[in-house]
Design an enzyme around this catalytic site. Structure first.
Site, short mmCIF file in Angstrom:
data_model
loop_
_atom_site.label_atom_id
_atom_site.label_comp_id
_atom_site.label_asym_id
_atom_site.label_seq_id
_atom_site.Cartn_x
_atom_site.Cartn_y
_atom_site.Cartn_z
N HIS A 2 1.24 -1.51 -0.27
CA HIS A 2 0.18 -0.37 -0.11
C HIS A 2 0.78 1.52 -0.20
O HIS A 2 1.50 1.57 0.37
CB HIS A 2 -1.07 -0.12 1.35
CG HIS A 2 -1.98 0.85 1.79
ND1 HIS A 2 -1.49 2.28 1.77
CD2 HIS A 2 -3.38 1.03 1.54
CE1 HIS A 2 -2.50 3.58 1.90
NE2 HIS A 2 -3.47 2.61 1.50
N ARG A 51 -2.80 1.19 -4.49
CA ARG A 51 -2.22 -0.15 -5.17
C ARG A 51 -2.56 -0.91 -6.03
O ARG A 51 -3.33 -0.58 -6.84
CB ARG A 51 -2.89 -0.83 -3.81
CG ARG A 51 -3.29 -0.84 -2.54
CD ARG A 51 -4.64 -2.15 -1.60
NE ARG A 51 -5.32 -0.63 -1.23
CZ ARG A 51 -6.57 -1.02 -0.50
NH1 ARG A 51 -7.04 -3.17 -0.89
NH2 ARG A 51 -7.82 -0.44 -0.45
N LYS A 68 -6.04 -0.85 -8.15
CA LYS A 68 -6.59 0.65 -7.55
C LYS A 68 -6.88 2.17 -8.63
O LYS A 68 -6.14 1.90 -9.02
CB LYS A 68 -6.63 0.29 -6.27
CG LYS A 68 -6.53 -0.82 -5.69
CD LYS A 68 -8.24 -0.60 -4.33
CE LYS A 68 -7.73 0.72 -3.42
NZ LYS A 68 -9.91 0.41 -3.17
N ASP A 102 -5.55 8.15 -6.99
CA ASP A 102 -5.71 8.65 -5.87
C ASP A 102 -4.82 10.24 -5.34
O ASP A 102 -3.96 9.98 -5.59
CB ASP A 102 -5.77 8.25 -4.51
CG ASP A 102 -6.61 9.53 -3.04
OD1 ASP A 102 -6.32 10.16 -3.27
OD2 ASP A 102 -7.17 8.50 -2.67
N CYS A 149 -3.74 11.40 -3.03
CA CYS A 149 -2.59 12.26 -2.28
C CYS A 149 -1.81 11.14 -2.42
O CYS A 149 -0.70 11.26 -2.30
CB CYS A 149 -3.58 11.58 -0.55
SG CYS A 149 -4.50 9.93 -1.29
N TYR A 150 -1.54 10.36 -3.56
CA TYR A 150 -0.87 9.23 -3.67
C TYR A 150 0.09 10.12 -4.04
O TYR A 150 1.82 9.37 -4.30
CB TYR A 150 -0.82 7.99 -4.39
CG TYR A 150 -1.59 6.98 -3.29
CD1 TYR A 150 -1.09 6.59 -2.12
CD2 TYR A 150 -2.96 7.04 -3.26
CE1 TYR A 150 -2.23 5.63 -1.45
CE2 TYR A 150 -3.84 6.30 -2.28
CZ TYR A 150 -3.56 5.53 -1.38
OH TYR A 150 -4.65 4.41 -0.85
N ASP A 196 -9.45 14.32 -4.54
CA ASP A 196 -8.88 12.72 -4.59
C ASP A 196 -9.03 12.72 -5.95
O ASP A 196 -8.14 12.36 -6.40
CB ASP A 196 -9.82 11.88 -3.97
CG ASP A 196 -9.68 10.54 -4.60
OD1 ASP A 196 -9.25 10.33 -5.45
OD2 ASP A 196 -10.04 9.76 -3.91
N ASP A 211 -10.69 18.01 0.21
CA ASP A 211 -10.69 18.68 1.52
C ASP A 211 -8.82 19.13 1.92
O ASP A 211 -8.40 18.98 1.26
CB ASP A 211 -10.90 17.34 2.11
CG ASP A 211 -10.33 15.98 1.70
OD1 ASP A 211 -9.38 16.26 1.37
OD2 ASP A 211 -11.30 14.69 1.07
N HIS A 227 -6.59 15.70 1.38
CA HIS A 227 -5.94 16.05 0.30
C HIS A 227 -5.40 16.60 -0.90
O HIS A 227 -4.58 16.91 -1.38
CB HIS A 227 -6.98 15.73 -1.36
CG HIS A 227 -7.38 14.00 -0.74
ND1 HIS A 227 -8.55 13.48 -0.58
CD2 HIS A 227 -6.85 13.27 -1.77
CE1 HIS A 227 -8.71 12.38 -0.03
NE2 HIS A 227 -7.87 11.48 -1.06
#
Lengths: 518, 331
Positions: free
Chosen positions: A290, A332, A335, A338, A340-341, A448, A455, A458
């Site tokens: 992750h 991952r 998936k 996003d 934030c990654y 995201d 938010d 993020h």
């Protein structure tokens, strides 16, 4: 097994969800491509004023929907303050003082919120904020959070070593008192047994007292009997134990210059047990690799000078493969992307750039080992890799360090002092494109992915990822990036962040000087 | 507004709470990140602070934690206190599981809920195993990749047992969605850790067959490719000596020239010392764009160059790999 096309109804959930996102992102990129140059520039512009406004507003007031984040207010502080610092902006003096007061007022029984509060105070900077951190107390706190296995748990449970618990049991004929003595520290057992007899006598004399006061009297009396001024309390770690907890503990200790071998003991073994067959790191042994945990695990291993124990070539390949056609990162395998990654995975890539010699050493050792073993059948194991030239003889920064003189807290400092030997191994421009065109909300804040709400979480990690991808081509921390490293106008350039702590670099340096000089 | 909310009686109006003096939140005079709490939220937390401060481990406290958790399931202090109360009252832990069920369905990504659930299941012991396996199954029917639920399930298997049908369950999930990487990871977990199976080496042959089939059905699916490598983790010698591995790569490449995963695996096989046969060289040479000049002397370099153009997002990575191939003389 027939290969289902994502367009048909036989497509799986993963395929359908992925296709939906790809279509939304493609739509944005097509629109962008169709625009005239000046409109494109406008679209790529970082909306600094709007972001600062969104963030400052959050610091001053949040709506009722934030009730679910009530226990995470130190995190909200960190996300907001760090974002503002990345944007090169400041909050006014009064708000700054209020923030210091608020953070010091928060009782922090939780490890993750402690990390958020410490990083917030360092980001605020200045004598008042920095001196408000009680390092000695924190060191004790961190030690208490340590699980015997080596990992850290997020919460502590404090209970009295001896709990005296009275229950009036009402019977039709008589009422009597049931005394429960719960002993957490068994060394008191013999004395307790002896005390029990006396307790009974004492009780007979005090039947008139109310339940609560009797309870209190009995407790203090028992303490007196055992020659203890107060019943001792013992605390033991509880709460979840995972890689994130390890990172927050080690990061806090390192940045405050209180990291020692006692805190570090067995942490490396725990993190190592979380590296999966995929190459990335999971939250707990056996779980799936992750992005968030991979960053946390890798950064922790660097900070405790044990990064060579990880299988770095596999980790690197896993991370670079997380960047997808949308140009952003997923957390991952299979998936959705996003924003934030951008930091969790992009940050891990930035860390890898500074581990070049160790990675290459491991890569070659793997190869040599297999070739040698083709004749004598032996399986290579990781401990063999520690004998690689450039691995055991150098510290995490590639700087020669002998274990006897190594001061653990210096690693975070020396790590960024070295020149980067390696170009970034992810696509930094593509990542900036995703962040600016898909995650950025023009009215301020980041999200995201398209279709989601902005938010503060993020916003923090999209900006952190943006900063990492802008600065990853500069070999030296003191050099400004070249214009070609910045996607969009050069005015998009953000402040540089420390890739291990995610604190803006000059704030980190101020704190480092402050704490190492104490 | 739901009927639940309509019926809620404010705490100060409930006779059973008359003796408690609520404690307001002490945020100081100028709080930052202040939240405009709803009245119900503020009031519940004020009463919670009061029972927490007096350490009142009573049935009414337990009831109050239910209200507080429903308003904010992320408050770890409330959960923590609830555990203390449950212990003190000796409450029925099966009821507690039911309560968590009702909360978890709508908050399945919350750390505290899963931590609490583990605490409860641990106290119930092995009879909780089947309940917990069933519960996580329900969560997966809504979100098959829920990270916390998978962690919980793995913990249940290791601490309480219930491995019997786990490989079948992985089959079932992969049948539904072959791209579900969490299910692949669970499969790896079962194959390597189940006390009922013989461990990775004894399972390897059967697993290779399974994963090859999955690869051929969807060569662009990264999960089975990583799984295949995982079956040989720490044993590159066995990896290069199983002809099935290189042949699945070649088979895919003959059909699908632009597939990155078989190429990157072939690259690693060569790096680990695999001696390429003629078919291997021919397949790779065929992937080179015709206008790319004289062939590279080295097959590994050729693969890196092909990947560099085929996979532009990772071109930096493939260039780096090319630059750091060990010269043949050193091998």
């Amino acid at each position: 097994m027939e290969s289902p096309s994502p367009m048909t109804s036989s497509a799986t959930i993963t395929q359908r969800d992925q296709l939906m996102v790809e279509m939304k992102v493609a739509e944005i990129y097509h629109l962008f491509a169709s625009l005239p140059h000046h409109a494109q520039t406008l679209m790529l512009e970082l909306q600094r004023d709007n972001h600062v406004e969104f963030l400052t507003k959050g610091l001053k007031q949040l709506g009722p929907n934030y009730g679910v984040l009530d226990a995470n207010r130190p995190w909200l502080c960190y996300w907001i303050l760090h974002s503002i610092a990345l944007l090169g902006d400041f909050i006014d003096c009064k708000l700054e003082n209020d923030t210091v007061d608020f953070l010091n007022r928060c009782q922090l029984p939780h490890l993750a919120t402690t990390y958020a509060a410490v990083n917030s105070l360092i980001t605020l900077g200045g004598e008042r904020a920095l001196s408000s951190i009680n390092r000695e107390k924190l060191h004790g706190f961190l030690l208490r959070m340590k699980d015997p296995s080596g990992g850290f748990r997020t919460k502590i449970r404090r209970s009295s070593a001896i709990e005296v618990d009275l229950t009036w049991v009402l019977n039709r004929r008589t009422s009597y008192v049931k005394i429960n003595v719960v002993v957490s520290d068994y060394s008191y057992m013999p004395k307790i047994a002896e005390a029990a007899r006396v307790v009974w006598l004492f009780l007979l004399c005090s039947m008139s007292l109310a339940d609560l006061s009797l309870h209190l009297v009995l407790r203090s009396w028992l303490g007196l009997y055992l020659c203890l001024p107060q019943l001792p309390t013992i605390s033991f770690p509880c709460g979840e134990m995972d890689v994130r907890a390890c990172y927050t503990a080690i990061s806090v200790a390192s940045v405050l210059d209180i990291l020692d071998y006692e805190l570090v003991q067995n942490v490396g073994n725990y993190i190592l047990s979380c590296q999966t067959y995929e190459g990335g790191i999971a939250g707990e042994p056996g779980s799936e690799a992750h992005g968030g945990y991979t960053f946390c695990g890798l950064a922790t291993m660097i900070l405790i000078n044990e990064v060579e124990r990880l299988d770095l070539p596999s980790l690197l390949e896993w991370v670079v493969f997380r960047q997808g056609v949308e140009c952003g990162f997923q957390g991952r395998i299979n998936k959705l992307v996003d924003g934030c990654y951008s930091f969790w995975q992009g940050g891990a890539c930035a860390l890898m750039q500074r581990l070049h010699s160790v990675v290459v050493g491991q890569l070659h050792a793997k190869v040599k080992k297999t070739v040698e073993n083709t004749d004598s059948i032996q399986t290579p194991n990781l401990s063999d890799l520690e004998n690689v030239p450039g691995a055991s003889s150098t510290g995490s920064g590639g700087m020669p360090i002998t274990d006897s003189v190594l001061k653990l807290s210096d690693i975070g400092f020396s790590f960024i002092k070295e020149q980067i030997e390696l170009d970034p191994l992810f696509h930094s421009i593509a990542l900036q494109q995703y962040i600016l065109l898909c995650s950025q909300v023009q009215d301020g804040g980041f999200r995201d992915k398209p279709g989601k709400q902005r938010d503060h979480y993020h916003t923090c990690y999209c900006l952190s990822g943006l900063s990492v991808s802008q600065h990853c081509w500069s070999k030296d921390v003191d050099c400004s990036p070249l214009p070609k490293a910045i996607f969009g106008p050069y005015s998009n350039l953000l402040e540089r962040t420390h890739p291990l702590f995610n604190i803006v670099l000059d704030r980190y340096h101020e704190a480092h000087d402050f704490f190492s000089g104490q | 507004m739901s009927s639940d909310e309509d019926e809620r009686i404010p705490l100060p109006e409930r006779p059973e709470w008359a003796d408690v003096k609520p404690i307001p939140q002490d945020d100081g005079s100028n709080p930052v990140v202040p939240i405009a709490y709803k009245e119900e939220f503020r009031e519940t937390m004020d009463y919670f602070r009061a029972v927490y401060a007096s350490d009142e481990r009573s049935p009414r406290s337990l009831g109050l934690t239910v209200e507080a958790i429903k308003l904010n399931p992320g408050n770890y202090t409330v959960w923590h206190f609830r555990r203390l109360v449950l212990e003190k009252l000796g409450s029925d832990l099966h009821d507690e599981l039911d309560f968590v069920n009702s909360i978890a369905k709508s908050n399945s990504k919350n750390y505290q809920i899963w931590h609490h659930r583990r605490w409860v299941a641990e106290r119930i012991g092995i009879e909780a195993a089947s309940l917990e396996l069933e519960f996580t199954k329900e969560i997966f029917s809504l979100d098959a990749k829920n990270y916390h639920a998978w962690s919980h399930r793995q913990w249940v298997l290791q601490a309480l047992g219930g491995w019997e049908n786990e490989l079948d369950y992985c089959d079932e999930l992969l049948e539904e969605d072959i791209f579900n990487n969490s299910a692949w990871n669970q499969r790896y977990f079962v194959v390597t850790r189940s006390p009922l199976l013989g461990g990775l080496e004894s399972m390897r042959e059967a697993e290779v067959k399974y994963v090859v089939k999955a690869i051929l059905s969807n060569p662009g699916n990264e999960s089975p490719w990583r799984y295949l490598r995982g079956l040989y983790k720490g044993d590159t010698h066995a990896l290069i000596h199983n002809p099935e591995v290189s042949s699945v790569c070649l088979e895919v490449l003959k059909e699908k020239k632009n597939c990155v995963f078989p190429l990157s695996l072939l690259l690693d096989l060569l790096c680990y010392g695999l001696q390429p046969n003629e078919e291997f060289s021919n397949v790779v040479e065929a992937l080179r764009p015709s206008n790319s000049g004289p062939p590279e002397v080295n097959l590994k370099k050729t693969i890196c160059s092909v990947l560099e153009t085929l996979d532009p997002l990772r071109s930096n990575y493939w260039i780096w790999r090319k630059n750091n191939l060990l010269p043949s003389s050193e091998v």
